[in-house]
Design an enzyme around this catalytic site. Structure first.
Site, PDB file in Angstrom:
ATOM      1  N   LYS A 168       0.832  -1.201   0.000  1.00 33.99           N
ATOM      2  CA  LYS A 168       0.000   0.000   0.000  1.00 33.99           C
ATOM      3  C   LYS A 168       0.868   1.254   0.000  1.00 33.99           C
ATOM      4  CE  LYS A 168      -3.828  -2.389   0.483  1.00 33.99           C
ATOM      5  NZ  LYS A 168      -4.969  -2.378  -0.466  1.00 33.99           N
ATOM      6  N   ASP A 197      -0.652  -0.300  -4.433  1.00 31.89           N
ATOM      7  CA  ASP A 197      -2.075   0.042  -4.354  1.00 31.89           C
ATOM      8  C   ASP A 197      -2.249   1.363  -3.618  1.00 31.89           C
ATOM      9  OD1 ASP A 197      -4.813   0.096  -4.202  1.00 31.89           O
ATOM     10  OD2 ASP A 197      -5.025  -1.791  -3.105  1.00 31.89           O
ATOM     11  N   GLU A 223      -2.226   0.253  -8.652  1.00 29.99           N
ATOM     12  CA  GLU A 223      -3.649  -0.055  -8.500  1.00 29.99           C
ATOM     13  C   GLU A 223      -4.433   1.126  -7.947  1.00 29.99           C
ATOM     14  OE1 GLU A 223      -6.133  -3.228  -5.690  1.00 29.99           O
ATOM     15  OE2 GLU A 223      -4.186  -3.784  -6.528  1.00 29.99           O
ATOM     16  N   GLU A 249     -11.862  -3.022  -8.488  1.00 29.42           N
ATOM     17  CA  GLU A 249     -12.532  -3.440  -7.256  1.00 29.42           C
ATOM     18  C   GLU A 249     -13.668  -2.505  -6.879  1.00 29.42           C
ATOM     19  OE1 GLU A 249     -10.597  -2.171  -3.241  1.00 29.42           O
ATOM     20  OE2 GLU A 249      -8.950  -2.771  -4.550  1.00 29.42           O
ATOM     21  N   ASP A 272     -14.303  -7.682  -9.070  1.00 25.66           N
ATOM     22  CA  ASP A 272     -14.647  -8.336  -7.808  1.00 25.66           C
ATOM     23  C   ASP A 272     -16.023  -8.978  -7.974  1.00 25.66           C
ATOM     24  OD1 ASP A 272     -15.919  -8.635  -5.191  1.00 25.66           O
ATOM     25  OD2 ASP A 272     -14.250  -7.486  -4.360  1.00 25.66           O
ATOM     26  N   HIS A 299     -10.022  -8.856  -7.302  1.00 23.95           N
ATOM     27  CA  HIS A 299      -9.832  -8.278  -5.970  1.00 23.95           C
ATOM     28  C   HIS A 299     -10.429  -9.178  -4.900  1.00 23.95           C
ATOM     29  CE1 HIS A 299     -11.748  -5.752  -2.704  1.00 23.95           C
ATOM     30  NE2 HIS A 299     -10.476  -5.451  -2.542  1.00 23.95           N
TER      31      HIS A 299
END
Length: 362
Positions: A168, A197, A223, A249, A272, A299
């Protein structure tokens, strides 16, 4: 015909298995919404959906008040017909998260019945493209972890045989994000995939700056750098960087994915199954991505996505985040860093029904 004679929905609260933070939120708990259906010929099916802490009772109300009554008398062998019937009956609340999450739980239950009646696992009935899928790990990369903890976790994931790790980003400075990622790349070497992400936290200008600061690290993808509805921003960012851009997602319809693909605004599709509204539309998005020569890396929900990844040819990665261990008897099977497609009929999830009953809240 497998005429549906009974349908019920209920909510189960699952605590998170570890502390999870990103640039936008914390994972508070998993509100797991179940749908169970019974058919006149004795068939049964169980589907599920989820939220990460809020809105579960709204999804449950959508099911019990509106969707489940419409299921009675419909043929569980016709998922396309059922999905469209329910979707068009709730157009006033579509496209949106609550409706999609509710549809997903129903659609998964319908596919579960269909697979059981056919005596096949989901991955085969839905396409059967492959019998395994590589894994990457997200649990080692949460935003609150220190650089040393990130490196330690990434090394452990690679030693366990996984091919990649996701980290992240969203620290106060993109310099700090770059330093953390540089430490991981230095520790892992050039052959391990690193995914990044941002969880929709960046402005368009900041996303360009961050991508420029990270390009030398040869990332597998960046992402959700921008808000999911900013297609133009993702399109511009994709043109400005060599890092592949991943989205999906937070998209809730096949049409939203179509717009991204048409504009070359994403080169990794992360559809997702819960947020798109179920297995039926998930397969549509996967095949749409295939037509654009774009990979699918879904996801979350690895216990269900492992079968869908095995069903389609353009899947590339499965995200490893264990979250159902409290209510399942066995997890996905992993060999040499790859998740194997389940051999059991239906969705391939070995539910612990007693544990589910113990955790029911509504």
């Amino acid at each position: 015909m497998s005429v549906i004679t009974h349908a019920q929905a209920y909510l189960v609260d699952l605590p998170v298995e570890t502390h999870r933070t990103d640039a936008s939120q914390s994972f508070l708990k998993q509100e797991t919404i179940f749908v169970e259906i019974t058919t006149a010929d004795g068939g049964t099916g169980r589907g599920y959906s989820y939220t990460i802490g809020t809105g579960g009772t709204a999804v449950l109300a959508m099911l019990t008040d509106y969707l489940l009554p419409r299921l009675i008398g419909q043929d569980a062998g016709r998922p396309e017909s059922i999905w469209r019937n329910l979707y068009f009956a709730t157009r006033a609340t579509a496209i949106g998260a609550v409706t999609s999450l509710a549809l997903a739980a129903v659609d998964a239950a319908v596919w579960d019945v269909r697979c059981r009646n056919a005596g096949l696992p989901l991955w085969q009935l839905a396409g059967g493209a492959k019998d395994r899928i590589p894994l990457y790990d997200t649990e080692v990369g949460w935003l609150h972890l220190s650089a040393d903890e990130l490196v330690e976790g990434a090394k452990a994931a690679v030693q366990a045989g996984l091919s990649g790790v996701k980290v992240k980003v969203g620290k106060p400075s993109h310099v700090e994000d770059a330093e953390r990622l540089t430490a991981i790349r230095t520790a892992l070497g050039p052959d391990v995939d690193i995914m990044v992400d941002a969880n929709q936290s960046l402005t368009a200008a900041d996303a360009v700056r961050l991508a420029r600061a990270l390009e030398h690290l040869d990332l597998r993808w960046l992402e959700e750098p921008l808000p999911a509805d900013d297609v133009a921003g993702h399109e511009a960012l994709s043109r400005s960087t060599s890092i592949p851009i991943a989205v999906g997602e937070s998209l809730y319809s096949a049409g939203q994915f179509a717009e991204y693909l048409k504009r070359d605004a994403a080169s990794i599709v992360q559809v997702d199954v819960a947020r798109i509204g179920g297995i039926t539309p998930w397969l549509k998005v996967a095949h749409l991505a295939e037509a654009h020569n774009v990979a699918v890396c879904p996801h979350f929900l690895m216990e269900l996505h492992v079968s869908l990844c095995a069903a389609v040819p353009n899947s590339r990665y499965l995200e490893h985040i264990p979250q159902l261990r409290a209510i399942t008897k066995a997890g996905i099977e992993i060999v040499d860093g790859q998740a194997l497609a389940p051999s059991s009929v239906g969705l391939g999830i070995d539910w612990d029904l007693d544990a589910i009953d113990d955790l029911r809240t509504a």
